[in-house]
Design an enzyme around this catalytic site. Structure first.
Site, PDB file in Angstrom:
ATOM      1  N   GLN A 103     -72.187  10.979  47.179  1.00  0.00           N
ATOM      2  CA  GLN A 103     -73.115  11.960  47.157  1.00  0.00           C
ATOM      3  C   GLN A 103     -73.881  11.730  45.999  1.00  0.00           C
ATOM      4  O   GLN A 103     -73.781  11.260  44.847  1.00  0.00           O
ATOM      5  CB  GLN A 103     -72.425  13.322  46.784  1.00  0.00           C
ATOM      6  CG  GLN A 103     -73.322  14.578  46.652  1.00  0.00           C
ATOM      7  CD  GLN A 103     -72.751  15.862  46.080  1.00  0.00           C
ATOM      8  OE1 GLN A 103     -72.703  16.108  44.710  1.00  0.00           O
ATOM      9  NE2 GLN A 103     -72.150  16.568  46.929  1.00  0.00           N
ATOM     10  N   TYR A 173     -79.870  22.293  43.066  1.00  0.00           N
ATOM     11  CA  TYR A 173     -80.068  21.176  42.532  1.00  0.00           C
ATOM     12  C   TYR A 173     -81.710  20.834  42.973  1.00  0.00           C
ATOM     13  O   TYR A 173     -82.488  21.526  43.813  1.00  0.00           O
ATOM     14  CB  TYR A 173     -79.343  20.000  42.803  1.00  0.00           C
ATOM     15  CG  TYR A 173     -78.075  20.137  41.919  1.00  0.00           C
ATOM     16  CD1 TYR A 173     -77.909  20.193  40.721  1.00  0.00           C
ATOM     17  CD2 TYR A 173     -76.851  20.097  42.615  1.00  0.00           C
ATOM     18  CE1 TYR A 173     -76.831  20.300  39.848  1.00  0.00           C
ATOM     19  CE2 TYR A 173     -75.651  20.367  41.865  1.00  0.00           C
ATOM     20  CZ  TYR A 173     -75.446  20.602  40.551  1.00  0.00           C
ATOM     21  OH  TYR A 173     -74.656  20.339  39.790  1.00  0.00           O
ATOM     22  N   ARG A 221     -76.349  18.004  52.222  1.00  0.00           N
ATOM     23  CA  ARG A 221     -75.409  19.110  52.095  1.00  0.00           C
ATOM     24  C   ARG A 221     -76.528  20.403  51.808  1.00  0.00           C
ATOM     25  O   ARG A 221     -77.535  19.967  51.094  1.00  0.00           O
ATOM     26  CB  ARG A 221     -74.617  19.040  50.675  1.00  0.00           C
ATOM     27  CG  ARG A 221     -73.516  20.079  50.364  1.00  0.00           C
ATOM     28  CD  ARG A 221     -72.893  19.769  49.252  1.00  0.00           C
ATOM     29  NE  ARG A 221     -71.569  20.290  49.518  1.00  0.00           N
ATOM     30  CZ  ARG A 221     -70.603  20.453  48.462  1.00  0.00           C
ATOM     31  NH1 ARG A 221     -70.728  20.001  47.225  1.00  0.00           N
ATOM     32  NH2 ARG A 221     -69.541  21.104  48.637  1.00  0.00           N
ATOM     33  N   GLY A 318     -61.292  21.681  49.018  1.00  0.00           N
ATOM     34  CA  GLY A 318     -61.125  21.148  47.741  1.00  0.00           C
ATOM     35  C   GLY A 318     -60.329  21.737  46.871  1.00  0.00           C
ATOM     36  O   GLY A 318     -59.677  20.675  46.307  1.00  0.00           O
ATOM     37  N   ARG A 319     -60.093  22.706  46.846  1.00  0.00           N
ATOM     38  CA  ARG A 319     -58.897  23.307  45.922  1.00  0.00           C
ATOM     39  C   ARG A 319     -57.631  22.813  46.396  1.00  0.00           C
ATOM     40  O   ARG A 319     -56.673  22.340  45.672  1.00  0.00           O
ATOM     41  CB  ARG A 319     -58.853  24.851  45.811  1.00  0.00           C
ATOM     42  CG  ARG A 319     -60.129  25.413  45.407  1.00  0.00           C
ATOM     43  CD  ARG A 319     -60.075  26.735  45.123  1.00  0.00           C
ATOM     44  NE  ARG A 319     -61.312  27.250  44.754  1.00  0.00           N
ATOM     45  CZ  ARG A 319     -61.612  28.451  44.117  1.00  0.00           C
ATOM     46  NH1 ARG A 319     -60.525  28.908  43.705  1.00  0.00           N
ATOM     47  NH2 ARG A 319     -62.769  28.644  43.649  1.00  0.00           N
TER      48      ARG A 319
END
Length: 334
Positions: A103, A173, A221, A318-319
């Site tokens: 990424q 971002y 993303r 993810g978790r």
């Protein structure tokens, strides 16, 4: 195979085959060195998830420019000096049987002078409510220079042996800042209406393609909805995805929010499971490319249902990757 067989069907992103539909999405570990290099700690951490059966590992964000770092131990990709360490990471993941994408990003206003040593930059001088900073607007020459930085960063990613790239255009971002009416108040060709606001990610993919060719897989993303007043909603996101696909992005990884609404980026327990799936499903109506969804998907039964119902093509867990690196292996034959 078993009850979860749909999660283990391979799928192509561009010309790369991902062995299953379960992704470890990019999550900041702060396991990089303070000068932005890969460490043995980071390699071991990601390797364990690859050995555990996650089909695709997406690294935490690699900054394309020293001013683009959001955290003190963010990995770097702005210089060739980073390639050897990244190549070692890639080799480790490939030996474990997974694919790995890097990424790449620039934080824009979502950083501080304490981290980067200068005033943060952004499309416009819009005060950031979370970081409590006022960024400096980028000049047109600086924008063009950053577009080149993204292209050269992509070339380094390919040289390091990665299978593809995820361009971070979400979570507020820099790329997201350009695309959003919430943060982009420019009146030149990089601002204004939707055509101006998506010029930055379009020029970035053109720069990347010049460096890596047309066959190297590139994910974008993207927030389906920014969840801020005057931000981008799902209708505009659907419209811009069509244009971004035409310009060379191979897949879209759907999230929501900016750091102004941080609790939808790292959601607490009271945020509903799979809360981003609605947005992924809407984006799928606007693109022929694979759609990834991430956000509170920690139950393999729910992940299976999302894929079987065609609401997304891959799921980021993810978790689950943090809590149990072996989760895919454990459910594969059940």
């Amino acid at each position: 195979m078993g009850f979860f067989s749909k999660l283990f069907e391979p799928i192509a992103i561009g010309k790369i085959i991902i062995p299953n539909r379960i992704i470890m999405p990019a999550m900041v570990t702060n396991y990089g060195s303070y000068d932005g290099h890969v460490t043995e700690q980071l390699i071991g951490y990601l390797k364990a998830r690859a050995e555990g059966g996650f089909g695709l590992i997406i690294t935490e964000n690699l900054a394309v420019h020293p001013w683009g770092r959001a955290f003190s131990r963010v990995l770097g990709i702005w210089d060739d000096d980073f390639i050897d360490g990244l190549a070692k990471l890639v080799c480790s993941i490939h030996k474990a049987g997974a694919r790995i994408f890097a990424q790449i990003y620039h934080a824009g206003s979502q950083t501080s002078k304490e981290i980067i040593g200068v005033q943060p930059v952004a499309p416009s001088a819009v005060y950031h409510p979370h970081y409590k900073t006022l960024p400096r607007p980028l000049s047109k020459d600086e924008i063009l220079e950053l577009i080149d930085y993204f292209g050269h960063a992509a070339r380094r990613v390919k040289d390091a042996g990665f299978d593809g790239i995820e361009v971070h255009g979400s979570h507020g971002y820099l790329i997201a800042q350009f695309m959003s009416p919430f943060t982009n108040k420019r009146t030149d060709e990089f601002g204004g209406n939707i055509d101006g606001r998506i010029r930055f990610p379009i020029e970035i993919i053109k720069s990347i393609r010049k460096q890596v060719g047309i066959d190297f897989p590139i994910i974008l993303r993207l927030a389906g909805d920014e969840r801020v007043s005057d931000g981008r909603g799902i209708d505009e996101s659907r419209a811009l995805v069509k244009v971004l696909e035409e310009n060379g992005y191979d897949s879209f990884h759907i999230t929501t929010a900016t750091t102004a609404t941080q609790y939808f980026i790292v959601p607490p327990l009271y945020v509903a499971p799979a809360f981003n799936v609605y947005y992924a499903e809407q984006i799928k109506k606007s693109t022929r490319k694979p759609v990834i969804v991430t956000g509170n998907i920690y139950d393999p039964f729910l992940a299976k249902e999302i894929i079987e119902d065609g609401r997304a093509d891959l799921v980021g867990m993810g978790r689950s990757a943090i809590a149990d690196p072996q989760l895919p292996n454990k459910i594969k034959y059940n």
